[in-house]
Design a protein around this motif. Sequence first.
Motif, mmCIF file in Angstrom:
data_model
loop_
_atom_site.group_PDB
_atom_site.id
_atom_site.type_symbol
_atom_site.label_atom_id
_atom_site.label_comp_id
_atom_site.label_asym_id
_atom_site.label_seq_id
_atom_site.Cartn_x
_atom_site.Cartn_y
_atom_site.Cartn_z
ATOM 1 N N GLN A 55 25.566 -64.776 99.089
ATOM 2 C CA GLN A 55 25.353 -66.106 99.677
ATOM 3 C C GLN A 55 24.169 -66.789 98.994
ATOM 4 O O GLN A 55 23.224 -66.123 98.572
ATOM 5 N N PRO A 101 16.130 -71.753 106.198
ATOM 6 C CA PRO A 101 17.172 -71.790 105.163
ATOM 7 C C PRO A 101 18.503 -72.280 105.726
ATOM 8 O O PRO A 101 18.834 -72.007 106.879
ATOM 9 N N TYR A 129 21.365 -69.906 99.788
ATOM 10 C CA TYR A 129 20.758 -70.761 100.800
ATOM 11 C C TYR A 129 19.754 -71.688 100.123
ATOM 12 O O TYR A 129 19.167 -71.352 99.089
ATOM 13 N N LEU A 181 22.685 -72.360 104.724
ATOM 14 C CA LEU A 181 23.700 -71.794 103.837
ATOM 15 C C LEU A 181 24.336 -72.881 102.979
ATOM 16 O O LEU A 181 24.743 -73.935 103.470
#
Lengths: 110, 111
Positions: A33, A43, A35, A45
Amino acid sequence: TQLLEQSPQFLSIQEGENLTVYCNSSSVFSSLQWYRQEPGEGPVLLVTVVTGGEVKKLKRLTFQFGDARKDSSLHITAAQPGDTGLYLCAVGHNTDKLIFGTGTRLQVFP
Amino acid sequence: DVKVTQSSRYLVKRTGEKVFLECVQDMDHENMFWYRQDPGLGLRLIYFSYDVKMKEKGDIPEGYSVSREKKERFSLILESASTNQTSMYLCASSLGQGAQYFGPGTRLTVL
């Protein structure tokens, strides 16, 4: 030993320039992922990549997951001041927990 | 949209005080997390909860405890605050191994 290495650590560029930041590891992951964290906020995404070689685009941002699923890159085209922030990559590690890289701090000047 | 809220954006406490940081999420997520974020050290996991009344130590649990009496609420407790606990504290929630959704953070200063 850091599981996830991000580079560069800091990046200062002018508006309109292109840039690429990297997230590398010696381990294989099922997904990764990205962020973005803006100053004074948590954060958020941006994207999840799951397939080796996968490329995802989010407006001016292009994310790629390495063929071997050990690394990833984030490319920003024509950066804008609004892109300023800390970019973090993260991977799952056996459980529902994530391991985060130390991040790339990007500053885009007008 | 998932919303994760934290009780305070900024907090100043004195050494030795007991500090409560509250986090609430509104998406019925099973998992909740507390991290601290320090320059050069990134996000470090303090505690993790995967269900009501269930908790698991993260990488740096010393000096902290947690409470999860209801699914939507996860509290971080500093039993006796110390100056080395001055930091940005971030709460997050997730569904399984999916993305984590973060609150805005609490910047804690311990004098």
